[in-house]
Design an enzyme around this catalytic site. Structure first.
Site, PDB file in Angstrom:
ATOM      1  CB  CYS A 403      -0.941   0.001   1.202  1.00 48.61           C
ATOM      2  SG  CYS A 403      -0.108  -0.074   2.801  1.00 48.61           S
ATOM      3  CG  HIS A 447      -4.184   0.838   4.203  1.00 51.26           C
ATOM      4  ND1 HIS A 447      -3.708  -0.029   3.244  1.00 51.26           N
ATOM      5  CD2 HIS A 447      -5.081   1.641   3.561  1.00 51.26           C
ATOM      6  CE1 HIS A 447      -4.290   0.223   2.084  1.00 51.26           C
ATOM      7  NE2 HIS A 447      -5.127   1.249   2.246  1.00 51.26           N
ATOM      8  CG  ASP A 463      -6.809   2.925  -0.211  1.00 50.67           C
ATOM      9  OD1 ASP A 463      -5.668   2.767  -0.687  1.00 50.67           O
ATOM     10  OD2 ASP A 463      -7.253   2.256   0.740  1.00 50.67           O
TER      11      ASP A 463
END
Length: 649
Positions: A403, A447, A463
């Site tokens: 991520c 994250h 995201d």
């Protein structure tokens, strides 16, 4: 005459001390614990071989050695680790000089202090039960010391009875007695053990390392329904400054006042968040926090606590996923467009290809997300190292990352397109505990995502990971499988409590018990105590004093009555039958006095009733056999019962 403690007493004492100090093997330096263990084994050997005990001069030399080891390992006697080490070493040395009963008492009381120090390291319910058990054994040592006829089982039973009798009083004092705040004991907060978690710097692969950690970060219990998985973003540090490789959180001092305050719309979620001990003074609130009593929100919309981050703490929060942060200052825009240098031609060409700059920011962001979806990018926990030009290498060569790779590349491209953007770190998702009805967020849920400033909307979350692996956001991380395999594993579709396996239910039940233990026992501080007492109508020190006096007096009265009442032991069955026999004889005119033996009663009864002499003789013989002889048989009691029942005068 010199004092010689019994073997039973010494084994009791040494065994309980060994159990009490055992958990400290993970807390104090190994060399100090080894030194204590050597002293304990030395004293254990001397129980059977007293000649092996060191002389006074030998104990003095051992004391000097212990002081030297303490200084070499701790360099102080203050603080949690140093103080605990001092008590453990002193306890070991004291074991080698027992010259009287007073020394035994000193050792036992010192062992109680060492037992209490365990709670400076761990406050779980298992540790509490363990310490309660070993303290019970230690209390049995004192009982054995003061008993004329010491018995192991009897001492343990007496110890258990004393502890059970003291629990109600301990509960009343725990609930009602004013709490001491942690700052008064801040000199104990010197935990040097490393804690994993997010930091002020985001480097390639840093979050991927956390993805293999099951360490608990915080737990959340919502007042009503939980937000859907796609909204479970727990905001932490914001990374705005970059050198092209790593990203750093900018200084926030003096920038608490934003140009505009966030405007919240839509659903608001109220919840209780319990933070576990960590390195930073951050509180990870559901994005975006709207109410946060006792906390401060900085200019990057991150919540900060003034409490010691090394302590577990609980907060009441409200958040609304629908918000508008408003305008952006010149300095904030400049910070959110910062680049370490001129972008490469390949990156500039990519931005043009995706209609950056001339087009609207919304169109460019949509094209960029579509680019990630279609250009064979992969989500992985173990991407190849990209030490040089990580953004360019990731976009055009590797195309596989975690991520943080997607978030940093996304923000970098937005800045090249002159769209203010920055990286946000935190946690996403969490595992639902169906038994307790709360969320558990672990380091594996760490994250990183991006946010861009858009005209009329303020800072908006994007995201890019969701474009590559939507399962990561919609289903969350399967922590156990991910750690076991070292590869990406997502949770299955959420199951209800009825469909969980017995192992999962048992595990969640235990986690629920631990959560409530932490909330209602460990976190029972001044604030929680005040709220609880007010719910009972106790709103002044005068009322609190009345409650304390009445409760303590009531419990003390019950315990005193229990201890001082006549000890009516359960009557022996043979004795009970014999007394029935004597009662029947009294109806015939025979007086049985206290102190009359069975044979004496039988001789007088046979003279009074010669016709019943044979039955009287049999009843007396059976009673004597059952009460005083070892050769009685299982059926003798039933025979005696029948004879007494048929006996008539």
């Amino acid at each position: 005459m010199p004092f010689l403690p019994s073997t039973r007493l010494m084994l009791f004492m040494l065994g309980s001390i060994g159990l009490i100090t055992l958990p400290h093997a993970w807390h104090i330096p190994p060399i100090l614990f080894s030194f204590f263990t050597l002293l304990l084994l030395w004293r254990l050997l001397s129980v059977w071989q007293p000649r092996y005990l060191p002389s006074r001069f030998g104990v003095f030399l051992l004391m000097l050695l212990g002081i030297g080891l303490l200084y070499s390992q701790q360099h102080s006697v203050f603080g949690r680790d140093a103080g605990t080490s001092l008590f453990v070493v002193a306890l070991g040395l004291k074991l080698l000089e027992i010259h009287g009963r007073r020394d035994v008492y000193v050792i036992v009381y010192l062992a109680f202090i060492v037992a209490v120090t365990q709670f400076l390291y761990e406050e779980s319910i298992l540790m509490a039960l363990y310490i309660l058990l070993v303290c019970g054994v230690l209390l049995a040592t004192l009982i054995t010391q003061n008993s004329h006829t010491p018995q192991t089982l009897a001492a343990l039973k007496t110890s258990a009875a004393i502890i059970l009798q003291s629990l109600p009083l301990a509960l009343v004092l725990f609930v009602l007695f004013p709490r001491l705040e942690a700052p008064h004991w801040s000199w104990l907060d010197d935990d040097t053990h490393a804690k994993s978690g997010l930091s002020n710097t985001l480097e390639p692969g840093s979050i991927a390392e956390l993805s293999l950690s099951p360490e608990l970060v915080f737990r959340v219990k919502f007042d009503g329904e939980m937000p859907p998985p796609a909204q479970r973003y727990w905001r932490g540090p914001v990374y705005a400054n970059t050198d092209g490789i790593s990203w750093r959180a900018p200084p926030v001092l003096g920038r608490e006042n934003n140009p505009d305050q966030p405007v919240f719309t839509g659903t608001t979620y109220d919840y209780t968040l319990m933070m576990e001990p960590q390195k930073q003074n951050w509180v990870f609130a559901l994005e975006m926090p709207s109410q946060f009593d006792g906390l401060r929100r900085n200019g990057l919309y991150q919540l900060i606590t003034s409490k010691n981050p090394g302590d577990r703490a609980e907060y009441r929060l409200s958040s609304s996923p629908a918000y508008n942060t408003g305008g952006i200052s010149k300095s904030e825009r400049r910070e959110s467009l910062q680049l370490p240098g001129k972008a490469s031609e390949k990156i500039v060409e990519l931005v043009k290809q995706l209609q950056g700059r001339p087009a609207s920011p919304e169109l460019f962001i949509a094209n960029l997300l579509q680019y990630f979806r279609q250009e064979n990018f992969h989500y992985t926990l173990s991407p190849e190292a990209m030490p040089d030009k990580p953004i360019e290498t990731f976009l055009f060569e590797r195309r596989a990352g975690f991520c943080s790779h997607y978030a940093t590349a996304f923000v970098y491209l937005l800045r090249v397109a002159e769209i203010p953007a920055r990286v946000v770190g935190g946690y996403q998702g969490g595992q639902i505990n169906q038994v307790g009805g709360f969320l558990e967020i672990r380091q594996a849920d760490a994250h990183a995502w991006a946010e861009a400033w858009l005209e009329g909307r303020g800072w908006v979350r994007f995201d890019p990971t969701a474009a590559i692996a939507p399962e990561r956001i919609e289903r969350g991380v399967n922590v156990d499988l991910q750690i076991a395999s070292g590869a990406v594993n997502f949770s299955p579709v959420q199951l209800d409590a009825k469909t969980l396996s017995w192992l999962q239910r048992g595990r969640q039940l235990w986690q629920s018990v631990d959560y409530n233990w932490q909330r209602w026992v460990i976190n029972y501080d001044t604030v929680n105590q005040k709220a609880f007492l007010q719910s009972l109508g106790i709103d002044s020190f005068v009322k609190l004093g009345y409650w304390l006096v009445i409760s303590v007096a009531g419990i003390g009265g019950v315990v005193a009555w229990r201890l001082l009442r006549p000890n009516r032991r359960r009557q022996d069955p043979a004795l009970r039958l014999y007394r029935q026999f004597c009662t029947k004889l009294a109806k015939a005119g025979l007086s049985v006095d206290i102190g009359d033996g069975p044979q004496t009663v039988a001789e007088r009864a046979k003279k009074l009733r010669p016709d019943l002499a044979e039955t009287i003789e049999r009843i007396t013989a059976l009673y004597i056999r059952l009460s005083y002889q070892a050769d009685s048989e299982a059926g003798d009691l039933q025979v005696l019962k029948g004879l007494v029942a048929r006996f008539r005068v």
